[in-house]
Design a protein around this motif. Structure first.
Motif, PDB file in Angstrom:
ATOM      1  N   LYS A  75       0.835  -1.195   0.000  1.00  0.00           N
ATOM      2  CA  LYS A  75       0.000   0.000   0.000  1.00  0.00           C
ATOM      3  C   LYS A  75       0.873   1.250   0.000  1.00  0.00           C
ATOM      4  O   LYS A  75       1.576   1.518   0.976  1.00  0.00           O
ATOM      5  CB  LYS A  75      -0.924   0.007   1.216  1.00  0.00           C
ATOM      6  N   LEU A  76       0.804   1.979  -1.093  1.00  0.00           N
ATOM      7  CA  LEU A  76       1.486   3.265  -1.161  1.00  0.00           C
ATOM      8  C   LEU A  76       0.527   4.294  -0.563  1.00  0.00           C
ATOM      9  O   LEU A  76      -0.298   4.880  -1.245  1.00  0.00           O
ATOM     10  CB  LEU A  76       1.824   3.611  -2.617  1.00  0.00           C
ATOM     11  N   TRP A  77       0.647   4.512   0.732  1.00  0.00           N
ATOM     12  CA  TRP A  77      -0.351   5.274   1.467  1.00  0.00           C
ATOM     13  C   TRP A  77       0.109   6.710   1.723  1.00  0.00           C
ATOM     14  O   TRP A  77       1.295   7.034   1.708  1.00  0.00           O
ATOM     15  CB  TRP A  77      -0.647   4.589   2.809  1.00  0.00           C
ATOM     16  N   VAL A  78      -0.891   7.560   1.994  1.00  0.00           N
ATOM     17  CA  VAL A  78      -0.630   8.946   2.381  1.00  0.00           C
ATOM     18  C   VAL A  78      -1.733   9.378   3.346  1.00  0.00           C
ATOM     19  O   VAL A  78      -2.921   9.173   3.078  1.00  0.00           O
ATOM     20  CB  VAL A  78      -0.576   9.890   1.156  1.00  0.00           C
ATOM     21  N   ASN A  79      -1.333   9.915   4.474  1.00  0.00           N
ATOM     22  CA  ASN A  79      -2.269  10.473   5.433  1.00  0.00           C
ATOM     23  C   ASN A  79      -2.302  11.983   5.223  1.00  0.00           C
ATOM     24  O   ASN A  79      -1.368  12.690   5.612  1.00  0.00           O
ATOM     25  CB  ASN A  79      -1.847  10.125   6.864  1.00  0.00           C
ATOM     26  N   TYR A  80      -3.364  12.460   4.565  1.00  0.00           N
ATOM     27  CA  TYR A  80      -3.411  13.881   4.237  1.00  0.00           C
ATOM     28  C   TYR A  80      -3.931  14.722   5.397  1.00  0.00           C
ATOM     29  O   TYR A  80      -4.071  15.942   5.248  1.00  0.00           O
ATOM     30  CB  TYR A  80      -4.239  14.122   2.970  1.00  0.00           C
ATOM     31  N   LYS A  81      -4.210  14.082   6.552  1.00  0.00           N
ATOM     32  CA  LYS A  81      -4.539  14.845   7.756  1.00  0.00           C
ATOM     33  C   LYS A  81      -3.278  15.144   8.563  1.00  0.00           C
ATOM     34  O   LYS A  81      -3.073  16.263   9.035  1.00  0.00           O
ATOM     35  CB  LYS A  81      -5.546  14.063   8.603  1.00  0.00           C
ATOM     36  N   THR A  82      -2.397  14.135   8.674  1.00  0.00           N
ATOM     37  CA  THR A  82      -1.124  14.342   9.390  1.00  0.00           C
ATOM     38  C   THR A  82       0.013  14.690   8.451  1.00  0.00           C
ATOM     39  O   THR A  82       1.134  14.960   8.896  1.00  0.00           O
ATOM     40  CB  THR A  82      -0.764  13.077  10.180  1.00  0.00           C
ATOM     41  N   HIS A  83      -0.248  14.650   7.138  1.00  0.00           N
ATOM     42  CA  HIS A  83       0.736  15.008   6.102  1.00  0.00           C
ATOM     43  C   HIS A  83       1.976  14.107   6.157  1.00  0.00           C
ATOM     44  O   HIS A  83       3.109  14.567   6.079  1.00  0.00           O
ATOM     45  CB  HIS A  83       1.148  16.477   6.233  1.00  0.00           C
ATOM     46  N   VAL A  84       1.722  12.817   6.293  1.00  0.00           N
ATOM     47  CA  VAL A  84       2.777  11.809   6.299  1.00  0.00           C
ATOM     48  C   VAL A  84       2.458  10.790   5.205  1.00  0.00           C
ATOM     49  O   VAL A  84       1.289  10.468   4.976  1.00  0.00           O
ATOM     50  CB  VAL A  84       2.882  11.114   7.669  1.00  0.00           C
ATOM     51  N   ALA A  85       3.492  10.276   4.556  1.00  0.00           N
ATOM     52  CA  ALA A  85       3.260   9.341   3.450  1.00  0.00           C
ATOM     53  C   ALA A  85       4.380   8.320   3.368  1.00  0.00           C
ATOM     54  O   ALA A  85       5.508   8.564   3.808  1.00  0.00           O
ATOM     55  CB  ALA A  85       3.148  10.096   2.127  1.00  0.00           C
ATOM     56  N   ALA A  86       4.050   7.151   2.807  1.00  0.00           N
ATOM     57  CA  ALA A  86       5.069   6.155   2.483  1.00  0.00           C
ATOM     58  C   ALA A  86       5.923   6.692   1.350  1.00  0.00           C
ATOM     59  O   ALA A  86       5.436   7.415   0.466  1.00  0.00           O
ATOM     60  CB  ALA A  86       4.408   4.840   2.083  1.00  0.00           C
ATOM     61  N   ARG A  87       7.203   6.323   1.346  1.00  0.00           N
ATOM     62  CA  ARG A  87       8.141   6.855   0.354  1.00  0.00           C
ATOM     63  C   ARG A  87       8.884   5.713  -0.331  1.00  0.00           C
ATOM     64  O   ARG A  87       9.349   4.784   0.316  1.00  0.00           O
ATOM     65  CB  ARG A  87       9.158   7.784   1.028  1.00  0.00           C
ATOM     66  N   ILE A  88       8.949   5.821  -1.649  1.00  0.00           N
ATOM     67  CA  ILE A  88       9.763   4.926  -2.464  1.00  0.00           C
ATOM     68  C   ILE A  88      10.968   5.733  -2.916  1.00  0.00           C
ATOM     69  O   ILE A  88      10.816   6.772  -3.569  1.00  0.00           O
ATOM     70  CB  ILE A  88       8.981   4.395  -3.684  1.00  0.00           C
ATOM     71  N   VAL A 138      -6.845   8.554   5.211  1.00  0.00           N
ATOM     72  CA  VAL A 138      -5.712   7.917   4.543  1.00  0.00           C
ATOM     73  C   VAL A 138      -6.164   7.435   3.171  1.00  0.00           C
ATOM     74  O   VAL A 138      -7.194   6.775   3.039  1.00  0.00           O
ATOM     75  CB  VAL A 138      -5.157   6.737   5.366  1.00  0.00           C
ATOM     76  N   ALA A 139      -5.400   7.775   2.169  1.00  0.00           N
ATOM     77  CA  ALA A 139      -5.626   7.264   0.821  1.00  0.00           C
ATOM     78  C   ALA A 139      -4.414   6.431   0.436  1.00  0.00           C
ATOM     79  O   ALA A 139      -3.283   6.755   0.804  1.00  0.00           O
ATOM     80  CB  ALA A 139      -5.823   8.403  -0.175  1.00  0.00           C
ATOM     81  N   TYR A 140      -4.643   5.351  -0.273  1.00  0.00           N
ATOM     82  CA  TYR A 140      -3.506   4.535  -0.686  1.00  0.00           C
ATOM     83  C   TYR A 140      -3.771   3.898  -2.037  1.00  0.00           C
ATOM     84  O   TYR A 140      -4.905   3.654  -2.431  1.00  0.00           O
ATOM     85  CB  TYR A 140      -3.172   3.469   0.364  1.00  0.00           C
ATOM     86  N   PHE A 141      -2.672   3.658  -2.732  1.00  0.00           N
ATOM     87  CA  PHE A 141      -2.687   2.962  -4.016  1.00  0.00           C
ATOM     88  C   PHE A 141      -2.154   1.560  -3.800  1.00  0.00           C
ATOM     89  O   PHE A 141      -1.162   1.348  -3.100  1.00  0.00           O
ATOM     90  CB  PHE A 141      -1.807   3.701  -5.033  1.00  0.00           C
ATOM     91  N   THR A 142      -2.806   0.571  -4.397  1.00  0.00           N
ATOM     92  CA  THR A 142      -2.347  -0.808  -4.305  1.00  0.00           C
ATOM     93  C   THR A 142      -2.725  -1.545  -5.584  1.00  0.00           C
ATOM     94  O   THR A 142      -3.574  -1.079  -6.352  1.00  0.00           O
ATOM     95  CB  THR A 142      -2.958  -1.517  -3.083  1.00  0.00           C
TER      96      THR A 142
END
Length: 626
Positions: free
Chosen positions: A176-189, A252-256
Motif C-alpha cells: 500500500k502506497l499510502w498517504v495520510n493527508y490529515k497528518t501530512h505523512v506518506a510512504a516513500r519509495i 488515509v488514501a492509498y494505491f495498491t
C-alpha cells in the motif's frame, strides 16, 4: 607418537568428505522461509519463500564488490533483480562478515563481526519469553512470505514489523502506497543512487501529503513527475491481468495493486529507477526471458513536470509527444520553440467583462488546485464564475467512494497538463468574450468535419451503387472488349452457351486475316443476308464465315435471336456453330467448314442453278450457313 599422528592424519583426511556433506546438509536446512532466534542468518545462507519466488540473504554488486548488503530478490530467474535492501546506506565491509539475528527485544538486528549494528527494526522493544535456553532466544521469529514481504512475528503470531513498511525502490503486489493527508505523512519509495549502488538516490516517489489525490515524483526538492489528480474512481488498469485501486477512507488514501487471477504473471512490480523513471514491469518467460515494462513515465520529453510551461500541455494523442497551447492561448515566445516559456492569452480576461468557460475534454488536470468537497456541479461552476481570479474548474462525482463529489478550482497559471485518451476528465477554462468567435470557428471546423463525415461516405455509397448497377446491366449482356472485337453474349433468358456451349473468341482482325480481307476468291456463296467466305484461322483450322450484309435490315436483336436459334439446333448431323463476332456495324457467324460442296448438290442433283435458285437460297440458308 609419529605413527599415531600419521594415522590420525589419515583418519582426518578420510573423514573430510563426510564433513563436507554434513555442512551441505546444514546449509540446506537454512534454506527455508523462516528465521529463528536460535539460528542467525549468515553469509551464504538464504531464506526461500514457500512458493519459491523470493529469496532473502546477503549479496554484493558488481560495481561495489567490497560492500555486502542484506536484501530480497527474485529467486531462480536469469536476471538477478532486487526488491528490498535493509542496509542500503550502511553496507557490510568484506573483511567483516555480518549476521542477522532475532534479538531479546524481538527486533531484527544486522551486525558485522565486530558487533557493530548496521541495521535494526524499530519495534516496541517488548521482550517475549521463549522456551529456548540459548542467549537471545525469544518467542519471536521472521518469515519470508510468498508476496516477497519479510515479516517479524511475536510468539502468538502478531505481526511486529514488515519490510513493506520500509520499502526501498520497489513495491510488490499487496503493498500500500499510502498517504495520510490529515497528518501530512506518506510512504516513500526512494530510488537507488546508481545501477550498482543501492544507497539513497535523488528521486523519491510518494503520495501528495496535502490532498492525498496525487502520486508525485521528486528530484531533490523539485517536482519531476506527477501522475495526475485522482478523480475518485477506481484507477484504470493498463492490463486485464492486474487490478489497480486507489482507496480513500477520509483520512488515509492509498494505491495498491494485485494479480487479477492465477493466469497473470507471477513476478511483477512497480519500480522507481535511478533515472527517475516510474515503471511497472512483468517477468515474461520464454526463449529470452526478461522484464517487460508495461508502463513508463515520464520519459525524456514533455511529460516531465511543467515541461510545457504555463498554459501549455503535452499532447500524447499523436505519434509524437509535443507541447501545445490551450485554446485561446499562443506561445509566449512568439513561436520561438521554447516550450518552458509556456503560453499567454490571446485576449486578457477582465474582471466584470464578458467571459465564458471553454470545455477541454480528455485532459490530465493541472497541478496547484484548490480542492473543495460537498459541492454540486452547479455550485462548483458558479463558485469559479463569481471569482475573477478563478482560471478554471473541474468536477468529478464518483458515487463509489466516501468523498464522492470533488470540485477543483485553479487560480493563476495552469501547469503540467496532458491531453491523452486514457483520461476522462474535463477542464473548464475561463476565456475572454462570450464564446461567439470560438463558436463560429468551431462551427466552421465542425461543419467541415460534417461535410467530410457525411458527404464523402454518401458519394462513396453512390459510386458503389453505380458500379453495382453497371455490373448488373453489363453482366447479363456479356459485353467484353477484346482487341477491337465486341463479343455480345445473351440476355439471361437466352444464356445458352454460358451453361452448355463453348464458343471461341474470334476477333474481326483474325477473321479478316483468315479470309484474305474477304477476298472474292474466298467467297463460297451469297444471298439476301450477305456473303459466305471460306477462311483459315491462325491454327490452320478451316471455317465458313457468314458475313451479314451492312445493308441488311437484320439488326442486333434479330442477329442475336438467330444465334440463339442456331445454338439450340446444334446436332451431330448439322454444321456446328463455332463462334460469332460483332465489330462496329459488322455482324459475323463462324461455322465449321464442309469440304464436300453445298448440300444442294446432294438434294437436287444436276438441276440448273436458275431453276432452283429460290429453293437453293432457302435450303442453303437453313442447312449450310445456318
Amino acid at each position: 607418537m609419529p605413527h599415531f599422528a600419521q594415522a590420525l592424519t589419515h583418519q582426518s583426511m578420510a573423514s573430510l568428505p563426510a564433513i563436507f556433506i554434513l555442512m551441505l546438509l546444514v546449509r540446506s536446512c537454512n534454506s527455508d522461509d523462516r528465521l529463528r532466534p536460535t539460528k542467525p542468518l549468515s553469509p551464504g545462507d538464504e531464506l526461500i519463500s514457500s512458493n519459491g519466488l523470493f529469496a532473502l540473504g546477503f549479496f554484493s554488486l558488481q560495481g561495489s564488490a567490497a560492500n555486502t548488503y542484506l536484501g530480497i530478490w527474485y529467486h531462480n530467474i536469469s536476471e538477478r533483480t532486487y526488491v528490498w535492501v535493509a542496509n542500503r546506506d550502511s553496507p557490510i565491509k568484506s573483511s567483516l562478515p555480518g549476521k542477522l539475528v532475532v534479538s531479546n527485544t524481538s527486533d531484527l538486528v544486522l551486525s558485522d563481526s565486530d558487533g557493530r549494528v548496521l541495521w535494526a527494526t524499530k519495534t516496541n522493544n517488548v521482550t517475549t519469553t521463549g522456551s529456548g535456553s540459548g542467549g537471545g532466544a525469544t518467542g519471536a521469529g521472521a518469515v519470508l512470505l510468498d508476496t516477497g514481504n519479510f515479516v517479524l512475528r511475536s510468539r502468538n503470531g502478531t505481526e511486529i514489523w514488515q519490510s513493506y513498511d520500509e520499502p526501498t525502490d520497489t513495491f510488490l503486489p499487496g503493498f500500500k502506497l499510502w498517504v495520510n493527508y490529515k497528518t501530512h505523512v506518506a510512504a516513500r519509495i526512494v530510488a537507488w543512487k546508481g545501477p550498482d549502488d543501492p544507497s539513497t538516490g535523488e528521486f523519491v516517489l510518494s503520495g501528495d501529503t496535502s490532498t492525498g489525490l496525487q502520486i508525485l515524483t521528486w528530484r531533490g526538492s523539485s517536482l519531476y513527475w506527477r501522475a495526475g489528480v485522482w478523480n475518485g474512481a477506481t484507477a484504470a488498469s493498463f492490463t486485464k491481468s492486474f487490478l489497480s485501486q486507489m482507496i480513500d477512507d477520509g483520512e488515509v488514501a492509498y494505491f495498491t495493486y494485485n494479480r487479477a487471477d492465477d493466469s497473470a504473471p507471477a513476478r511483477s512490480h512497480w519500480k522507481l529507477d535511478h533515472t527517475g523513471e516510474v515503471m511497472f514491469r512483468v517477468w515474461v518467460e520464454g526463449s529470452s526471458s526478461s522484464w517487460v515494462p508495461l508502463f513508463e513515465r515520464p520519459g525524456k520529453w514533455c511529460l516531465v513536470y511543467g515541461a510545457c510551461g504555463p498554459f501549455g500541455y503535452c499532447d500524447v494523442k499523436g505519434d509524437v509527444r509535443e507541447c501545445r497551447c490551450l485554446d485561446g492561448f499562443e506561445p509566449a515566445d512568439g513561436g520561438g520553440g521554447s516550450s518552458k516559456a509556456g503560453c499567454v492569452r490571446k485576449e486578457a480576461v477582465r474582471c466584470g467583462g464578458n467571459n465564458y468557460f471553454l470545455t477541454l475534454p480528455a485532459m490530465k488536470l493541472p497541478d496547484k488546485f484548490v480542492y473543495l468537497t460537498n459541492r454540486s456541479f452547479e455550485e462548483c461552476a458558479a463558485g469559479c464564475d463569481r471569482n475573477c481570479s478563478c482560471t478554471g474548474y473541474a468536477y468529478t462525482n464518483a458515487s463509489d467512494i466516501l468523498l464522492a463529489s470533488k470540485c477543483f478550482h485553479w487560480t493563476g497559471d495552469l501547469v503540467d497538463m496532458v491531453k491523452a485518451d486514457y483520461t476522462s476528465d474535463h477542464l473548464y477554462l475561463r476565456l475572454a468574450g462570450n464564446g461567439d468567435n470560438y463558436a463560429r470557428t468551431n462551427n466552421k471546423i465542425n461543419g467541415v468535419h460534417v461535410v467530410f463525415k457525411i458527404v464523402l461516405p454518401l458519394i462513396a455509397f453512390l459510386l458503389i451503387l453505380t458500379c453495382i448497377y453497371i455490373f448488373c446491366i453489363c453482366k447479363p449482356r456479356g459485353i467484353h472488349q477484346n482487341n477491337g472485337a465486341l463479343q455480345v453474349h445473351l440476355r439471361p433468358s437466352q444464356e445458352v452457351w454460358d451453361q452448355s456451349l463453348e464458343f471461341s473468341r474470334i476477333t474481326f482482325e483474325d477473321i479478316a486475316a483468315a479470309t484474305n480481307s474477304f477476298h472474292e476468291t474466298n467467297m463460297l456463296g451469297r444471298g439476301g443476308f450477305g456473303k459466305v467466305y471460306k477462311g483459315i484461322l491462325q491454327d490452320g483450322k478451316e471455317v465458313a464465315i457468314k458475313r451479314l450484309s451492312k445493308g441488311s435490315e437484320q439488326g442486333i436483336e434479330h442477329f442475336r435471336n438467330e444465334v440463339v436459334l442456331i445454338a439450340k439446333l446444334q446436332h451431330k448431323n448439322l454444321v456446328r456453330l463455332l463462334g460469332y463476332c460483332i465489330h462496329e456495324d459488322e455482324k459475323l457467324l463462324i461455322y465449321e467448314y464442309l469440304p464436300n460442296k453445298s448440300l444442294d448438290k446432294f438434294l437436287f442433283g444436276t438441276f440448273s442453278h436458275t431453276t432452283i435458285e429460290t429453293k437453293f437460297e432457302s435450303t442453303k440458308q437453313t442447312y449450310i450457313l445456318a
